[in-house]
Design a protein around this motif. Structure first.
Motif, mmCIF file in Angstrom:
data_model
loop_
_atom_site.group_PDB
_atom_site.id
_atom_site.type_symbol
_atom_site.label_atom_id
_atom_site.label_comp_id
_atom_site.label_asym_id
_atom_site.label_seq_id
_atom_site.Cartn_x
_atom_site.Cartn_y
_atom_site.Cartn_z
ATOM 1 N N ARG A 12 0.837 -1.218 0.000
ATOM 2 C CA ARG A 12 0.000 0.000 0.000
ATOM 3 C C ARG A 12 0.869 1.264 0.000
ATOM 4 O O ARG A 12 0.586 2.223 -0.703
ATOM 5 C CB ARG A 12 -0.953 -0.003 1.192
ATOM 6 N N GLN A 15 2.464 1.611 -3.399
ATOM 7 C CA GLN A 15 1.465 2.089 -4.358
ATOM 8 C C GLN A 15 1.189 3.578 -4.160
ATOM 9 O O GLN A 15 0.828 4.268 -5.105
ATOM 10 C CB GLN A 15 0.172 1.287 -4.228
ATOM 11 N N GLY A 16 1.390 4.047 -2.946
ATOM 12 C CA GLY A 16 1.215 5.470 -2.649
ATOM 13 C C GLY A 16 2.438 6.309 -3.001
ATOM 14 O O GLY A 16 2.448 7.512 -2.773
ATOM 15 N N GLY A 17 3.480 5.675 -3.530
ATOM 16 C CA GLY A 17 4.648 6.417 -3.982
ATOM 17 C C GLY A 17 5.898 6.256 -3.135
ATOM 18 O O GLY A 17 6.923 6.894 -3.420
ATOM 19 N N TYR A 59 7.586 -3.200 -10.127
ATOM 20 C CA TYR A 59 7.433 -1.797 -9.745
ATOM 21 C C TYR A 59 6.497 -1.070 -10.715
ATOM 22 O O TYR A 59 5.618 -0.313 -10.308
ATOM 23 C CB TYR A 59 8.795 -1.116 -9.694
ATOM 24 N N ARG A 60 6.709 -1.349 -12.012
ATOM 25 C CA ARG A 60 5.869 -0.700 -13.021
ATOM 26 C C ARG A 60 4.414 -1.164 -12.946
ATOM 27 O O ARG A 60 3.500 -0.399 -13.223
ATOM 28 C CB ARG A 60 6.431 -0.976 -14.413
ATOM 29 N N LEU A 62 2.934 -2.367 -10.213
ATOM 30 C CA LEU A 62 2.418 -2.279 -8.848
ATOM 31 C C LEU A 62 1.113 -1.485 -8.721
ATOM 32 O O LEU A 62 0.233 -1.887 -7.955
ATOM 33 C CB LEU A 62 3.492 -1.701 -7.915
ATOM 34 N N PRO A 63 0.929 -0.381 -9.460
ATOM 35 C CA PRO A 63 -0.351 0.329 -9.332
ATOM 36 C C PRO A 63 -1.563 -0.546 -9.676
ATOM 37 O O PRO A 63 -2.648 -0.335 -9.148
ATOM 38 C CB PRO A 63 -0.220 1.495 -10.318
ATOM 39 N N GLY A 64 -1.371 -1.549 -10.526
ATOM 40 C CA GLY A 64 -2.473 -2.426 -10.908
ATOM 41 C C GLY A 64 -2.622 -3.656 -10.023
ATOM 42 O O GLY A 64 -3.560 -4.430 -10.202
ATOM 43 N N ARG A 66 -3.955 -5.708 -7.288
ATOM 44 C CA ARG A 66 -5.184 -5.565 -6.504
ATOM 45 C C ARG A 66 -5.163 -6.371 -5.213
ATOM 46 O O ARG A 66 -6.111 -6.313 -4.433
ATOM 47 C CB ARG A 66 -6.377 -5.962 -7.357
#
Length: 194
Positions: A12, A15-17, A59-60, A62-64, A66
């Motif tokens: 998390r 994903q938040g940076g 890493y690339r 990671l935003p996806g 779930r």
């Protein structure tokens, strides 16, 4: 998200940076990914490159992510796909060309080991590695995840996306196949099954 609560929190945050959170995940799983990759890629430099490629791809992507599976399950699948692509680009090589395979041959001999015993051990390790490499891919993966990585049947089922009963069956068939192939080598050692 299923899996380790610490991983969930780090994912998390990443994903938040947070690069530091992702770096913690890399530190936690780098050796496991390297070990996984080294089963199908013999050159240590390639293993290091593919490990880096695995974490870069993770890493690339990671935003996806779930969280429908554990983070390591997701990472494992990325690494396996990267290894498959690498093997597809490479021409087939002799699996034991350098004398080291899945189980290696670099164990230190005991002080009282005879040359005959050392040769027999080396032949057994080579035979085991050849037998493991000859297994069907799904059997080899299940067996190595169980015997080398020490994962439970449920963890392996999650990683391989199949029921635990299928994992048990694959491991059973792999062990039977190994036993049949290694029987001639073991006959001189009392015929013990591994």
């Amino acid at each position: 998200m299923s899996g380790d609560p610490a991983d969930e929190q780090l994912v998390r945050q990443a994903q938040g940076g947070s690069r530091a959170a992702f770096d913690m995940l890399v530190l936690k799983y780098q050796r496991r990914v390297e070990r996984l990759l080294s089963r199908s890629v013999r050159d240590p430099a390639d293993v290091a490159d593919l490990c880096q490629e695995t974490f870069l791809a993770a890493y690339r992507a990671l935003p996806g992510f779930r969280g429908e599976s554990a983070f390591y399950t997701w990472l494992y699948r990325i690494a396996v796909n990267i290894a498959k692509r690498h093997r597809a680009r490479q021409r087939p090589l002799e699996s034991l060309e350098d004398g080291e395979g899945t189980f290696g041959t670099d164990a230190a001999p005991s002080d009282d080991a005879t040359p005959e015993a050392l040769l027999a051990n080396r032949q057994l390790v080579r035979g085991l590695d050849e037998a493991v490499q000859a297994l069907a891919e799904d059997q080899r993966r299940a067996l190595l995840l169980r015997e080398v990585d020490g994962l439970s049947y449920d963890e392996i089922a999650d990683l391989m996306d199949c029921p635990p009963g299928t994992v048990r069956s694959r491991i059973f068939r792999a062990r039977e196949s190994l036993s049949a192939r290694l029987r001639p080598l073991l006959e001189g050692r009392g015929g013990r099954r591994w």
